[in-house]
Design a protein around this motif. Structure first.
Motif, PDB file in Angstrom:
ATOM      1  N   PHE A   5       0.925  -1.273  -0.215  1.00 22.59           N
ATOM      2  CA  PHE A   5       0.117   0.175  -0.612  1.00 22.59           C
ATOM      3  C   PHE A   5       0.430   1.571  -0.367  1.00 22.59           C
ATOM      4  N   PHE A   6       2.138   1.205   1.038  1.00 22.21           N
ATOM      5  CA  PHE A   6       1.900   1.985   0.886  1.00 22.21           C
ATOM      6  C   PHE A   6       3.563   2.947  -0.271  1.00 22.21           C
ATOM      7  N   CYS A   7       4.024   1.073  -0.386  1.00 17.78           N
ATOM      8  CA  CYS A   7       4.763   1.858  -1.860  1.00 17.78           C
ATOM      9  C   CYS A   7       4.237   2.407  -2.872  1.00 17.78           C
ATOM     10  N   GLU A   8       3.184   1.275  -3.225  1.00 17.47           N
ATOM     11  CA  GLU A   8       2.644   1.853  -4.810  1.00 17.47           C
ATOM     12  C   GLU A   8       1.508   3.542  -4.223  1.00 17.47           C
ATOM     13  N   THR A   9       1.280   3.611  -3.183  1.00 14.41           N
ATOM     14  CA  THR A   9       0.525   5.069  -2.927  1.00 14.41           C
ATOM     15  C   THR A   9       2.249   5.742  -3.185  1.00 14.41           C
ATOM     16  N   PHE A  10       3.281   5.620  -3.701  1.00 15.09           N
ATOM     17  CA  PHE A  10       4.767   6.277  -3.549  1.00 15.09           C
ATOM     18  C   PHE A  10       5.119   6.331  -4.366  1.00 15.09           C
ATOM     19  N   GLN A  11       4.439   5.241  -5.225  1.00 12.75           N
ATOM     20  CA  GLN A  11       5.120   5.850  -7.255  1.00 12.75           C
ATOM     21  C   GLN A  11       4.085   6.481  -7.415  1.00 12.75           C
ATOM     22  N   LYS A  12       2.782   6.313  -7.301  1.00 15.74           N
ATOM     23  CA  LYS A  12       1.273   6.670  -7.637  1.00 15.74           C
ATOM     24  C   LYS A  12       1.977   8.270  -7.142  1.00 15.74           C
ATOM     25  N   MET A  13       2.495   8.665  -6.563  1.00 17.92           N
ATOM     26  CA  MET A  13       2.548  10.110  -5.795  1.00 17.92           C
ATOM     27  C   MET A  13       3.931  11.141  -7.156  1.00 17.92           C
ATOM     28  N   ARG A  14       4.621   9.823  -7.357  1.00 19.79           N
ATOM     29  CA  ARG A  14       5.705  10.455  -8.005  1.00 19.79           C
ATOM     30  C   ARG A  14       5.506  10.426  -9.740  1.00 19.79           C
ATOM     31  N   GLU A  15       4.026   9.296  -9.657  1.00 21.58           N
ATOM     32  CA  GLU A  15       3.655   9.179 -10.987  1.00 21.58           C
ATOM     33  C   GLU A  15       2.699  10.613 -11.587  1.00 21.58           C
ATOM     34  N   ASN A  16       1.540  11.328 -10.338  1.00 30.74           N
ATOM     35  CA  ASN A  16       1.195  12.219 -10.348  1.00 30.74           C
ATOM     36  C   ASN A  16      -0.490  11.495 -10.632  1.00 30.74           C
ATOM     37  N   GLY A  17      -0.447  10.068 -10.110  1.00 23.55           N
ATOM     38  CA  GLY A  17      -1.663   9.564 -10.317  1.00 23.55           C
ATOM     39  C   GLY A  17      -2.618  10.051  -9.843  1.00 23.55           C
ATOM     40  N   ILE A  18      -4.033   8.606  -9.977  1.00 23.20           N
ATOM     41  CA  ILE A  18      -5.003   9.934  -8.728  1.00 23.20           C
ATOM     42  C   ILE A  18      -4.962   8.500  -7.291  1.00 23.20           C
ATOM     43  N   LEU A  19      -4.651   8.810  -7.049  1.00 30.31           N
ATOM     44  CA  LEU A  19      -4.983   8.695  -5.027  1.00 30.31           C
ATOM     45  C   LEU A  19      -6.767   8.730  -5.171  1.00 30.31           C
ATOM     46  N   THR A  20      -6.818   7.345  -4.031  1.00 29.26           N
ATOM     47  CA  THR A  20      -7.638   7.204  -3.111  1.00 29.26           C
ATOM     48  C   THR A  20      -7.661   8.043  -2.464  1.00 29.26           C
ATOM     49  N   PRO A  21      -9.086   8.318  -1.410  1.00 27.61           N
ATOM     50  CA  PRO A  21      -9.177   8.916  -0.078  1.00 27.61           C
ATOM     51  C   PRO A  21      -8.030   8.371   1.422  1.00 27.61           C
ATOM     52  N   LEU A  22      -7.583   7.534   1.747  1.00 27.21           N
ATOM     53  CA  LEU A  22      -7.100   6.827   2.005  1.00 27.21           C
ATOM     54  C   LEU A  22      -4.886   6.884   1.767  1.00 27.21           C
ATOM     55  N   GLU A  23      -5.622   6.974   0.604  1.00 23.05           N
ATOM     56  CA  GLU A  23      -3.919   7.101  -0.214  1.00 23.05           C
ATOM     57  C   GLU A  23      -3.212   8.510  -0.506  1.00 23.05           C
ATOM     58  N   THR A  24      -4.457   9.755  -0.219  1.00 25.63           N
ATOM     59  CA  THR A  24      -4.526  10.528  -0.226  1.00 25.63           C
ATOM     60  C   THR A  24      -3.680  11.125   1.448  1.00 25.63           C
ATOM     61  N   ILE A  25      -4.529  10.439   2.336  1.00 23.29           N
ATOM     62  CA  ILE A  25      -3.370  10.483   3.177  1.00 23.29           C
ATOM     63  C   ILE A  25      -2.289  10.486   3.517  1.00 23.29           C
ATOM     64  N   ALA A  26      -2.275   8.924   3.763  1.00 19.78           N
ATOM     65  CA  ALA A  26      -1.081   8.461   2.752  1.00 19.78           C
ATOM     66  C   ALA A  26       0.051   9.479   2.552  1.00 19.78           C
ATOM     67  N   ALA A  27       0.118   9.766   1.830  1.00 16.66           N
ATOM     68  CA  ALA A  27       1.179  10.377   0.206  1.00 16.66           C
ATOM     69  C   ALA A  27       1.175  11.773   1.787  1.00 16.66           C
ATOM     70  N   ASP A  28       0.010  12.303   1.692  1.00 14.73           N
ATOM     71  CA  ASP A  28       0.467  13.839   2.542  1.00 14.73           C
ATOM     72  C   ASP A  28       1.921  13.116   3.948  1.00 14.73           C
ATOM     73  N   TRP A  29       2.045  11.790   4.179  1.00 16.67           N
ATOM     74  CA  TRP A  29       2.876  11.567   5.879  1.00 16.67           C
ATOM     75  C   TRP A  29       3.566  11.180   4.676  1.00 16.67           C
ATOM     76  N   ILE A  30       3.914  11.098   3.171  1.00 15.06           N
ATOM     77  CA  ILE A  30       5.080  10.100   3.118  1.00 15.06           C
ATOM     78  C   ILE A  30       5.982  11.514   2.599  1.00 15.06           C
ATOM     79  N   GLY A  31       4.957  12.839   2.288  1.00 17.57           N
ATOM     80  CA  GLY A  31       5.512  13.357   1.731  1.00 17.57           C
ATOM     81  C   GLY A  31       6.474  14.554   2.877  1.00 17.57           C
ATOM     82  N   GLN A  32       5.935  14.160   3.714  1.00 15.06           N
ATOM     83  CA  GLN A  32       6.377  14.887   5.622  1.00 15.06           C
ATOM     84  C   GLN A  32       7.213  13.697   6.314  1.00 15.06           C
TER      85      GLN A  32
END
Length: 143
Positions: free
Chosen positions: A12-39
């Motif tokens: 989940f976290f690796c795929e979310t990070f990959q979507k972040m790097r590719e400017n992919g569409i994130l689910t609501p949970l992934e959006t929250i996770a992406a914020d923390w990954i970014g921090q």
């Protein structure tokens, strides 16, 4: 009840990070996770290679924080705050954020209390003690 495996959480976290790097569409949970990954840019290398992440061992004696546990705790605390469960956790969070001057450090302080509650539960074989958790948060908020 949702009970993901260690592998599921890491994917989940690796795929979310990959979507972040590719400017992919994130689910609501992934959006929250992406914020923390970014921090937490210090975890980006761990998240960049899913296969390596699935095999990684973060033993306490290695002295390296488990990024997946850390990010999962951020998600858990975010959820606790959003629904104020246990009751009063949202107020405790804002008191900690006020004390520390930012929400990220407040989260980290809450992680200490949450980790202590889980550790105590595991050692005693008893269910997690939500009141002890809230009492610990109150003490931490007072300083």
């Amino acid at each position: 009840m949702f009970n993901p495996s260690q592998q599921d959480v890491r994917r989940f976290f690796c795929e979310t990070f990959q979507k972040m790097r590719e400017n992919g569409i994130l689910t609501p949970l992934e959006t929250i996770a992406a914020d923390w990954i970014g921090q937490h840019p210090e975890y980006h290398d761990d998240l960049a290679d899913t296969e390596r992440a699935l095999e990684a061992n973060y033993a306490v004696d290695q002295g390296k924080t488990n990024p997946f546990l850390h990010l999962s705790m951020h998600l858990s605390i975010s959820e606790q705050i959003s629904i104020d469960q246990p009751r009063g956790v949202k107020a405790a969070f804002f008191a900690l954020a006020n004390r520390f001057g930012n929400e990220h450090d407040a989260h980290h302080e809450m992680m200490e209390a949450l980790g202590q509650m889980i550790w105590t539960s595991q050692r005693s074989g008893l269910p997690p003690d939500g009141q002890a958790y809230m009492d610990d948060l109150a003490r931490r908020a007072r300083g």
